[in-house]
Design an enzyme around this catalytic site. Structure first.
Site, PDB file in Angstrom:
ATOM      1  N   ASN A  23      36.126 -14.353 -32.838  1.00 54.53           N
ATOM      2  CA  ASN A  23      37.214 -15.782 -33.203  1.00 54.53           C
ATOM      3  C   ASN A  23      37.507 -15.746 -34.563  1.00 54.53           C
ATOM      4  O   ASN A  23      38.400 -16.611 -34.994  1.00 54.53           O
ATOM      5  CB  ASN A  23      36.487 -17.041 -32.863  1.00 54.53           C
ATOM      6  N   ARG A  92      44.472 -16.532 -24.539  1.00 57.30           N
ATOM      7  CA  ARG A  92      45.070 -17.768 -24.969  1.00 57.30           C
ATOM      8  C   ARG A  92      45.308 -17.584 -26.804  1.00 57.30           C
ATOM      9  O   ARG A  92      46.331 -18.068 -26.975  1.00 57.30           O
ATOM     10  CB  ARG A  92      43.796 -18.785 -24.909  1.00 57.30           C
ATOM     11  N   CYS A 116      40.448 -17.915 -20.813  1.00 57.55           N
ATOM     12  CA  CYS A 116      39.473 -18.283 -19.937  1.00 57.55           C
ATOM     13  C   CYS A 116      39.971 -19.693 -19.174  1.00 57.55           C
ATOM     14  O   CYS A 116      40.723 -20.528 -19.747  1.00 57.55           O
ATOM     15  CB  CYS A 116      38.134 -18.867 -20.878  1.00 57.55           C
ATOM     16  N   PRO A 122      45.181 -28.021 -24.331  1.00 56.72           N
ATOM     17  CA  PRO A 122      46.618 -28.110 -24.641  1.00 56.72           C
ATOM     18  C   PRO A 122      47.105 -27.590 -25.889  1.00 56.72           C
ATOM     19  O   PRO A 122      46.201 -27.634 -27.114  1.00 56.72           O
ATOM     20  CB  PRO A 122      46.756 -29.463 -24.528  1.00 56.72           C
ATOM     21  N   ILE A 123      47.985 -26.848 -25.813  1.00 55.31           N
ATOM     22  CA  ILE A 123      48.801 -26.403 -27.216  1.00 55.31           C
ATOM     23  C   ILE A 123      49.590 -27.383 -27.986  1.00 55.31           C
ATOM     24  O   ILE A 123      50.410 -27.104 -28.678  1.00 55.31           O
ATOM     25  CB  ILE A 123      49.399 -24.931 -27.060  1.00 55.31           C
ATOM     26  N   ASP A 307      30.551 -23.100 -27.339  1.00 56.42           N
ATOM     27  CA  ASP A 307      30.380 -21.580 -26.793  1.00 56.42           C
ATOM     28  C   ASP A 307      28.872 -20.983 -26.641  1.00 56.42           C
ATOM     29  O   ASP A 307      28.586 -20.014 -26.235  1.00 56.42           O
ATOM     30  CB  ASP A 307      31.116 -20.640 -27.917  1.00 56.42           C
ATOM     31  N   LEU A 329      33.378 -31.241 -25.202  1.00 55.87           N
ATOM     32  CA  LEU A 329      34.564 -30.843 -25.857  1.00 55.87           C
ATOM     33  C   LEU A 329      35.636 -30.121 -24.729  1.00 55.87           C
ATOM     34  O   LEU A 329      36.991 -30.261 -24.821  1.00 55.87           O
ATOM     35  CB  LEU A 329      34.233 -29.378 -26.935  1.00 55.87           C
TER      36      LEU A 329
END
Length: 420
Positions: A23, A92, A116, A122-123, A307, A329
């Site tokens: 990430n 993503r 995933c 949402p973007i 995560d 989240l």
């Protein structure tokens, strides 16, 4: 399609090197679009998402060499600004090319992303922020079409909720915008911090790094001079291996970590009764006399990471009492519960709260991975269970964990990768 066969009940022992953070690596790879020359990035994890993003850059006209965790990427002169569905659908993080391409070239088309299946993610927040910076954005035939022919302009962006990729996208866009961009309610994750530090090292003026308010002075479309980058270690992989030590009641060390990135995870392991030795770059976990139940609420960094929620749910199955896990989240991040029940787990779900009743005697089962972190929780349960566990659909694991079964086998696990 591959699956993992796990013979459970083995004690682990030894030390495991932690890979670079996927990430952190993904936005760093995307940021090479802003550079005026080729960029070296090392400590890249050998996982599918990294290869996918490199392939996407290549499709856009970049060139790269990639071997043994080291990539040399030249994305200084792209020949296309269209990120097509065939690559973007699997990941993503492909949306991370939107900000830098739009800022540099004045136009970008990105297929709506995949990855995933854990909630909506949402973007919209990315797109609203880019519109505030002067972009015209439309959605056409499944593509985000963003245009700013005269470049982006600095603006004050207030995110309604904290977004890691949104913060990263706007930081990269702001780096080449005209004027000053202020991001309020910015994400503070270590991966965001590293991106900001890399851009600052390349000459972009960024204030407030590590805080929830970032101030970025743009270069007005002048490409930047990026230096070699060393990706920070993966705090989620590190936490997962600590849970592997905990769930098998083993003494196990993780190497090449930044311990303070794991503070919230270490606190919970200590509360559950696991002694920890922490030094500058290593952490050793020891067996607990009794495993205590725990209460966990996921939140943005520096809170407990979403995560790590699934891995701690697997661990809580062995605790002496009821553990409470609240997921704040993502609205659909308990898909591993039904699979953990196949091992014999007693988990009660009510909305976004899971009550895990322990201790449970776990028995090997055939289970199916639903997303990246859920799949690691199933592996952990398989390590602790009696008998044989088969974890199917492990392409999720391969997106985010480097050589998982190799690393666990080196510690004494018995895991085979087989074909269906």
């Amino acid at each position: 399609m591959d699956f993992l066969r796990i013979e459970g009940g083995k004690t682990l022992n030894g030390s495991v090197p932690i890979s670079g953070a996927k990430n952190a690596a993904l936005p760093l790879i995307a940021s090479t679009i802003l550079s005026k020359q080729s960029v070296q990035i090392d400590n890249l994890p050998d996982v599918q998402d990294i290869k996918t993003l490199l392939r996407l850059l290549q499709n856009l006209g970049a060139s790269y060499q990639y071997e043994d965790g080291l990539a040399t990427i030249d994305a200084s002169k792209l020949t296309s600004t269209v990120a097509t569905y065939d690559i973007v659908r699997t990941m993503r993080a492909s949306i991370l090319v939107l900000g830098p391409i739009l800022a540099k070239y004045g136009r970008c088309e990105v297929s709506l992303p995949g990855g995933c299946a854990i909630g909506q993610r949402p973007i919209d927040l990315h797109l609203q922020a880019l519109e505030q910076m002067g972009a015209k954005i439309t959605i056409k035939a499944g593509y985000v079409v963003a245009e700013a022919p005269n470049g982006l302009k600095g603006s004050t962006i207030i995110f309604d909720k904290i977004t890691v990729t949104g913060t990263e996208n706007i930081v990269m866009a702001a780096a080449l915008a005209k004027g000053t961009t202020t991001i309020i309610n910015a994400a503070k994750e270590p991966e965001v911090v590293q991106l900001c530090e890399v851009l600052k090292d390349a000459g972009v003026q960024i204030d407030g790094i590590g805080s929830d308010e970032l101030i970025i002075e743009g270069t007005d479309r002048e490409p930047i001079e990026m230096r070699a980058i060393h990706v920070i270690p993966d705090r989620i992989e590190a936490g997962t291996y600590l849970c592997a030590g905990a769930i098998t009641n083993s003494t196990l060390s993780i190497e090449n970590v930044i311990p303070h990135h794991l503070d919230s995870v270490l606190v919970k392991l200590k509360q559950m009764g696991f002694p920890l030795d922490v030094n500058e770059s290593n952490i050793t976990i020891h067996p607990a006399r009794t495993i205590e139940p725990v209460e966990i609420v996921t939140s943005e960094y520096p809170g407990f990471p979403t995560d790590m929620q699934a891995q701690f749910m697997a661990l809580a199955l062995l605790a002496n009492g009821a553990s409470i896990i609240e997921e704040r989240l993502f609205e659909n991040r308990f898909m591993h519960v039904s699979e953990l029940k196949r091992f014999g787990a007693n988990i009660q779900l009510k909305g976004n709260i899971a009550t895990v009743i322990g201790p449970t005697e776990l028995w090997g089962a055939d289970v199916m991975a639903t997303d990246l972190r859920a799949s690691s929780a199933l592996v952990l349960a398989g390590l602790a269970a009696k008998g044989t566990t088969n974890v199917h659909r492990i392409y999720h694991l391969d997106r985010g964990y480097e050589k998982l079964e190799e690393k666990l086998n080196a510690l004494g696990a018995n895991i085979q990768r087989l074909s269906e």
